[in-house]
Design an enzyme around this catalytic site. Structure first.
Site, PDB file in Angstrom:
ATOM      1  N   GLU A 133       0.852  -1.182   0.000  1.00  0.00           N
ATOM      2  CA  GLU A 133       0.000   0.000   0.000  1.00  0.00           C
ATOM      3  C   GLU A 133       0.897   1.245   0.000  1.00  0.00           C
ATOM      4  OE1 GLU A 133      -3.518   1.475   3.094  1.00  0.00           O
ATOM      5  OE2 GLU A 133      -1.708   0.542   3.901  1.00  0.00           O
ATOM      6  N   LYS A 166      -9.744   0.879  -1.310  1.00  0.00           N
ATOM      7  CA  LYS A 166      -9.808   0.338   0.053  1.00  0.00           C
ATOM      8  C   LYS A 166     -11.171   0.616   0.694  1.00  0.00           C
ATOM      9  CE  LYS A 166      -7.045   0.744   4.321  1.00  0.00           C
ATOM     10  NZ  LYS A 166      -5.891   1.514   4.878  1.00  0.00           N
ATOM     11  N   CYS A 209      -4.412  -3.366   3.830  1.00  0.00           N
ATOM     12  CA  CYS A 209      -4.083  -3.016   5.212  1.00  0.00           C
ATOM     13  C   CYS A 209      -5.211  -3.274   6.210  1.00  0.00           C
ATOM     14  CB  CYS A 209      -3.606  -1.570   5.262  1.00  0.00           C
ATOM     15  SG  CYS A 209      -2.479  -1.238   6.651  1.00  0.00           S
TER      16      CYS A 209
END
Length: 284
Positions: A43, A111, A147
């Site tokens: 990321e 995300k 993440c």
């Protein structure tokens, strides 16, 4: 394809997208030279956290992303890399995007779960995504996550139900008490939850490299390293240290079928039959 060779490029990205693109190219070339078919980057590979993101944000067909797409086409590999794209609403906001491309395919995952936790508020500058994304590497289907997503089992289960053999977790995992322990537990748990391979690639720990870093007056998550690959049975196949590193792992996709036969956690209706909570009231 019953096997796929995957590279995890645990890099330490900096503020300059051009320098980071060069670093990505260097790692991708090394991975291709070692036979990798899929190269996964962390990321925020386009620009590290702790720097303004809106000035560098661009769509998946913008110049920075096109450079990555052309690199993938040149090398004949699939690449997953973290970048930032413009938000749908708000000029000063972005989306935290994973670009997945092999030159022909071009997929972008925004995300879904933003890191509003442990004193950091990602949603101040980032707009959440709202859709699952998979792409193909040969006959292998690859799910994309980033993440903080790793704390949400449903996402990995739905990717698996949609056909994913493996799920990528590209991360810039913030340091702190017990954070490494949590990273290890969560990545293994998501593999078991979904009976899929989990390819978890994080930013290297800035403290473990000599690469100069501009001091940041920020609590932004800058990475702890320890990228890892976990099998559908929860076995850790390989794990990096804290500093920059390139991991190469061969995945036997047959393990996915074996795990799903032995552990049918994705079966029809499983996870959807939610019983009413018992409030403790005694019935007579």
């Amino acid at each position: 394809m019953t096997a796929v060779r995957v590279a995890l490029a645990q890099i330490l990205s900096g503020p300059d997208p051009e320098e980071n693109a060069a670093l990505i190219a260097q790692s991708a070339r090394e991975a291709q030279g070692r036979g990798a078919q899929l190269v996964v980057f962390p990321e925020a590979s386009m620009r590290c956290f702790g720097e303004p993101l809106a000035p560098v944000a661009e769509p998946a067909d913008g110049p920075w992303a096109t450079r990555i797409r052309e690199l993938a086409a040149e090398l004949g590999v699939a690449v997953v890399v973290g970048m930032f794209s413009p938000a749908a609403r708000g000029e000063d906001r972005v989306r935290n995007t994973l670009l997945a491309t092999d030159g022909a395919q071009l997929c972008a995952y925004d995300k879904i779960h933003l890191f509003d936790a442990l004193g950091f508020v990602e949603s101040r500058t980032v707009e959440a995504g709202d859709r699952l994304v998979l792409f193909d590497v040969g006959t292998a289907k690859v799910g994309l996550t980033a993440c903080y997503d790793v704390r949400f089992p449903w996402l990995y289960q739905e990717l698996a139900r949609s056909g994913a053999h493996l799920s990528v977790v590209s991360a810039s995992w913030g340091s702190g008490p017990r954070k490494l322990d949590q990273w290890r537990v969560l990545t293994a748990a998501r593999a078991l939850d979904s009976t899929s391979f989990v390819i978890a690639c994080g930013q290297a720990d800035p403290r473990a490299t000599r690469r100069s870093q501009k001091p940041r007056a920020s609590d932004a998550p800058t990475g702890i390293g320890f990228s890892r690959v976990v099998s559908p049975f929860g076995e850790v196949l390989k794990e990096a240290g804290a500093g920059p590193e390139l991991l190469i792992v061969d995945l036997d996709l047959g393990l996915v079928d074996q795990a799903r036969a032995a552990l049918p956690v994705l079966g029809p209706g499983i996870g959807k039959r939610i019983p009413q909570a018992d409030t403790g009231t005694v019935q007579h």
